[in-house]
Motif scaffolding. Structure first.
Motif, PDB file in Angstrom:
ATOM      1  N   PRO A 128       0.822  -1.233   0.000  1.00 17.85           N
ATOM      2  CA  PRO A 128       0.000   0.000   0.000  1.00 17.85           C
ATOM      3  C   PRO A 128       0.850   1.275   0.000  1.00 17.85           C
ATOM      4  CG  PRO A 128      -0.882  -1.579   1.558  1.00 17.85           C
ATOM      5  CD  PRO A 128       0.457  -2.107   1.112  1.00 17.85           C
ATOM      6  N   LEU A 129       1.960   1.267   0.696  1.00 21.77           N
ATOM      7  CA  LEU A 129       2.843   2.431   0.708  1.00 21.77           C
ATOM      8  C   LEU A 129       3.451   2.655  -0.673  1.00 21.77           C
ATOM      9  CD1 LEU A 129       4.360   4.718   2.099  1.00 21.77           C
ATOM     10  CD2 LEU A 129       6.087   3.027   2.786  1.00 21.77           C
ATOM     11  N   VAL A 130       3.867   1.584  -1.320  1.00 24.36           N
ATOM     12  CA  VAL A 130       4.446   1.694  -2.661  1.00 24.36           C
ATOM     13  C   VAL A 130       3.413   2.236  -3.637  1.00 24.36           C
ATOM     14  CG1 VAL A 130       5.437   0.374  -4.582  1.00 24.36           C
ATOM     15  CG2 VAL A 130       6.136  -0.126  -2.234  1.00 24.36           C
ATOM     16  N   VAL A 131       2.183   1.732  -3.560  1.00 20.07           N
ATOM     17  CA  VAL A 131       1.119   2.218  -4.442  1.00 20.07           C
ATOM     18  C   VAL A 131       0.875   3.702  -4.201  1.00 20.07           C
ATOM     19  CG1 VAL A 131      -1.357   2.045  -4.947  1.00 20.07           C
ATOM     20  CG2 VAL A 131       0.027  -0.037  -4.724  1.00 20.07           C
ATOM     21  N   PHE A 132       0.830   4.098  -2.939  1.00 18.55           N
ATOM     22  CA  PHE A 132       0.643   5.518  -2.629  1.00 18.55           C
ATOM     23  C   PHE A 132       1.772   6.359  -3.202  1.00 18.55           C
ATOM     24  CE2 PHE A 132       1.912   9.021   0.201  1.00 18.55           C
ATOM     25  CZ  PHE A 132       0.878   9.898  -0.080  1.00 18.55           C
ATOM     26  N   LEU A 133       3.010   5.948  -2.987  1.00 14.71           N
ATOM     27  CA  LEU A 133       4.148   6.739  -3.449  1.00 14.71           C
ATOM     28  C   LEU A 133       4.208   6.817  -4.970  1.00 14.71           C
ATOM     29  CD1 LEU A 133       6.855   5.593  -0.897  1.00 14.71           C
ATOM     30  CD2 LEU A 133       5.698   7.814  -1.007  1.00 14.71           C
ATOM     31  N   ALA A 134       3.663   5.820  -5.645  1.00 13.41           N
ATOM     32  CA  ALA A 134       3.645   5.825  -7.107  1.00 13.41           C
ATOM     33  C   ALA A 134       2.454   6.611  -7.660  1.00 13.41           C
ATOM     34  CB  ALA A 134       3.610   4.398  -7.635  1.00 13.41           C
ATOM     35  N   SER A 135       1.573   7.060  -6.784  1.00  7.92           N
ATOM     36  CA  SER A 135       0.356   7.736  -7.232  1.00  7.92           C
ATOM     37  C   SER A 135       0.547   9.249  -7.312  1.00  7.92           C
ATOM     38  CB  SER A 135      -0.794   7.420  -6.273  1.00  7.92           C
ATOM     39  OG  SER A 135      -0.631   8.139  -5.055  1.00  7.92           O
ATOM     40  N   GLU A 136      -0.424   9.888  -7.952  1.00  7.17           N
ATOM     41  CA  GLU A 136      -0.430  11.339  -8.059  1.00  7.17           C
ATOM     42  C   GLU A 136      -0.589  12.000  -6.687  1.00  7.17           C
ATOM     43  OE1 GLU A 136      -0.247  15.073  -9.776  1.00  7.17           O
ATOM     44  OE2 GLU A 136       0.289  13.118 -10.597  1.00  7.17           O
ATOM     45  N   GLU A 137      -1.253  11.300  -5.757  1.00 10.46           N
ATOM     46  CA  GLU A 137      -1.458  11.864  -4.417  1.00 10.46           C
ATOM     47  C   GLU A 137      -0.140  12.113  -3.682  1.00 10.46           C
ATOM     48  OE1 GLU A 137      -3.369   9.325  -5.562  1.00 10.46           O
ATOM     49  OE2 GLU A 137      -5.207  10.475  -5.785  1.00 10.46           O
ATOM     50  N   ALA A 138       0.913  11.450  -4.087  1.00 11.21           N
ATOM     51  CA  ALA A 138       2.213  11.603  -3.420  1.00 11.21           C
ATOM     52  C   ALA A 138       3.123  12.590  -4.158  1.00 11.21           C
ATOM     53  CB  ALA A 138       2.890  10.242  -3.304  1.00 11.21           C
ATOM     54  N   ARG A 139       2.543  13.412  -5.000  1.00 12.88           N
ATOM     55  CA  ARG A 139       3.364  14.311  -5.830  1.00 12.88           C
ATOM     56  C   ARG A 139       4.210  15.286  -5.011  1.00 12.88           C
ATOM     57  NH1 ARG A 139      -1.793  15.891  -6.075  1.00 12.88           N
ATOM     58  NH2 ARG A 139      -2.283  18.041  -5.518  1.00 12.88           N
ATOM     59  N   MET A 140       3.814  15.567  -3.779  1.00 13.04           N
ATOM     60  CA  MET A 140       4.576  16.506  -2.956  1.00 13.04           C
ATOM     61  C   MET A 140       5.531  15.805  -1.988  1.00 13.04           C
ATOM     62  SD  MET A 140       3.618  19.397  -4.088  1.00 13.04           S
ATOM     63  CE  MET A 140       4.200  20.560  -2.884  1.00 13.04           C
ATOM     64  N   VAL A 141       5.612  14.489  -2.067  1.00 14.26           N
ATOM     65  CA  VAL A 141       6.487  13.731  -1.174  1.00 14.26           C
ATOM     66  C   VAL A 141       7.861  13.597  -1.835  1.00 14.26           C
ATOM     67  CG1 VAL A 141       6.865  11.524  -0.022  1.00 14.26           C
ATOM     68  CG2 VAL A 141       4.546  12.449  -0.215  1.00 14.26           C
ATOM     69  N   SER A 142       8.874  14.058  -1.137  1.00  9.31           N
ATOM     70  CA  SER A 142      10.240  13.901  -1.639  1.00  9.31           C
ATOM     71  C   SER A 142      11.223  14.007  -0.480  1.00  9.31           C
ATOM     72  CB  SER A 142      10.569  14.964  -2.696  1.00  9.31           C
ATOM     73  OG  SER A 142      10.591  16.242  -2.103  1.00  9.31           O
ATOM     74  N   GLY A 143      12.371  13.411  -0.659  1.00 11.14           N
ATOM     75  CA  GLY A 143      13.438  13.541   0.322  1.00 11.14           C
ATOM     76  C   GLY A 143      13.126  12.970   1.686  1.00 11.14           C
ATOM     77  N   THR A 144      12.429  11.867   1.726  1.00  9.71           N
ATOM     78  CA  THR A 144      12.112  11.255   3.012  1.00  9.71           C
ATOM     79  C   THR A 144      12.274   9.749   2.905  1.00  9.71           C
ATOM     80  OG1 THR A 144      10.493  11.220   4.809  1.00  9.71           O
ATOM     81  CG2 THR A 144       9.637  10.982   2.578  1.00  9.71           C
ATOM     82  N   SER A 145      12.244   9.101   4.040  1.00 15.15           N
ATOM     83  CA  SER A 145      12.297   7.635   4.050  1.00 15.15           C
ATOM     84  C   SER A 145      11.172   7.121   4.932  1.00 15.15           C
ATOM     85  CB  SER A 145      13.647   7.139   4.569  1.00 15.15           C
ATOM     86  OG  SER A 145      13.842   7.546   5.896  1.00 15.15           O
ATOM     87  N   PHE A 146      10.748   5.917   4.648  1.00 14.55           N
ATOM     88  CA  PHE A 146       9.679   5.279   5.396  1.00 14.55           C
ATOM     89  C   PHE A 146      10.211   3.971   5.958  1.00 14.55           C
ATOM     90  CE2 PHE A 146       7.760   7.986   2.251  1.00 14.55           C
ATOM     91  CZ  PHE A 146       6.764   8.627   2.955  1.00 14.55           C
ATOM     92  N   ALA A 147      10.046   3.769   7.234  1.00 14.50           N
ATOM     93  CA  ALA A 147      10.553   2.555   7.872  1.00 14.50           C
ATOM     94  C   ALA A 147       9.407   1.562   8.062  1.00 14.50           C
ATOM     95  CB  ALA A 147      11.177   2.893   9.216  1.00 14.50           C
ATOM     96  N   ALA A 148       9.538   0.407   7.437  1.00 10.39           N
ATOM     97  CA  ALA A 148       8.579  -0.689   7.629  1.00 10.39           C
ATOM     98  C   ALA A 148       9.290  -1.727   8.467  1.00 10.39           C
ATOM     99  CB  ALA A 148       8.140  -1.252   6.286  1.00 10.39           C
ATOM    100  N   THR A 149       9.211  -1.555   9.784  1.00  9.62           N
ATOM    101  CA  THR A 149      10.028  -2.365  10.686  1.00  9.62           C
ATOM    102  C   THR A 149       9.226  -3.274  11.603  1.00  9.62           C
ATOM    103  OG1 THR A 149      10.026  -0.692  12.393  1.00  9.62           O
ATOM    104  CG2 THR A 149      11.786  -0.557  10.740  1.00  9.62           C
ATOM    105  N   GLY A 150       7.923  -3.261  11.454  1.00  9.35           N
ATOM    106  CA  GLY A 150       7.100  -4.059  12.365  1.00  9.35           C
ATOM    107  C   GLY A 150       7.146  -3.535  13.796  1.00  9.35           C
ATOM    108  N   GLY A 151       7.525  -2.281  13.945  1.00 10.69           N
ATOM    109  CA  GLY A 151       7.603  -1.679  15.269  1.00 10.69           C
ATOM    110  C   GLY A 151       8.971  -1.795  15.912  1.00 10.69           C
ATOM    111  N   ASP A 152       9.902  -2.435  15.229  1.00 13.43           N
ATOM    112  CA  ASP A 152      11.240  -2.626  15.801  1.00 13.43           C
ATOM    113  C   ASP A 152      11.929  -1.302  16.098  1.00 13.43           C
ATOM    114  OD1 ASP A 152      13.428  -4.296  16.629  1.00 13.43           O
ATOM    115  OD2 ASP A 152      14.470  -3.669  14.812  1.00 13.43           O
ATOM    116  N   SER A 153      11.632  -0.286  15.307  1.00 13.99           N
ATOM    117  CA  SER A 153      12.276   1.007  15.541  1.00 13.99           C
ATOM    118  C   SER A 153      11.831   1.624  16.862  1.00 13.99           C
ATOM    119  CB  SER A 153      11.994   1.955  14.375  1.00 13.99           C
ATOM    120  OG  SER A 153      10.602   2.121  14.213  1.00 13.99           O
ATOM    121  N   ALA A 154      10.753   1.142  17.450  1.00 12.87           N
ATOM    122  CA  ALA A 154      10.308   1.631  18.761  1.00 12.87           C
ATOM    123  C   ALA A 154      11.308   1.242  19.852  1.00 12.87           C
ATOM    124  CB  ALA A 154       8.931   1.081  19.099  1.00 12.87           C
ATOM    125  N   ASN A 155      12.139   0.254  19.578  1.00 11.35           N
ATOM    126  CA  ASN A 155      13.144  -0.184  20.558  1.00 11.35           C
ATOM    127  C   ASN A 155      14.397   0.669  20.524  1.00 11.35           C
ATOM    128  OD1 ASN A 155      11.519  -2.346  21.366  1.00 11.35           O
ATOM    129  ND2 ASN A 155      12.303  -3.638  19.732  1.00 11.35           N
TER     130      ASN A 155
END
Length: 71
Positions: free
Chosen positions: A41-68
């Motif tokens: 779903p994140l990939v689909v969003f980022l490939a869509s027109e709705e994400a046209r203003m998204v740039s220079g960021t990263s998204f962590a799909a860690t299953g919550g591991d980054s909370a540690n």
């Protein structure tokens, strides 16, 4: 190599189940690892027109591991 305090048995399915159970216990969201359908779903969003203003960021799909991790 030990997984979750256990020695591998050589049975791939059994070892994967043991590793998944260990990961499930350690991650806050209770998922053993990230599957393609978890990030699709994140990939689909980022490939869509709705994400046209998204740039220079990263998204962590860690299953919550980054909370540690604390700063």
């Amino acid at each position: 190599m030990r997984t979750g305090g256990k020695e591998p048995t050589g049975d791939v399915e059994q070892d994967e189940r043991a590793a998944a159970e260990t990961q499930r216990k350690e991650l806050p969201l209770g998922v053993p690892w990230v599957e393609p359908e978890d990030v699709a779903p994140l990939v689909v969003f980022l490939a869509s027109e709705e994400a046209r203003m998204v740039s220079g960021t990263s998204f962590a799909a860690t299953g919550g591991d980054s909370a540690n991790i604390t700063a």
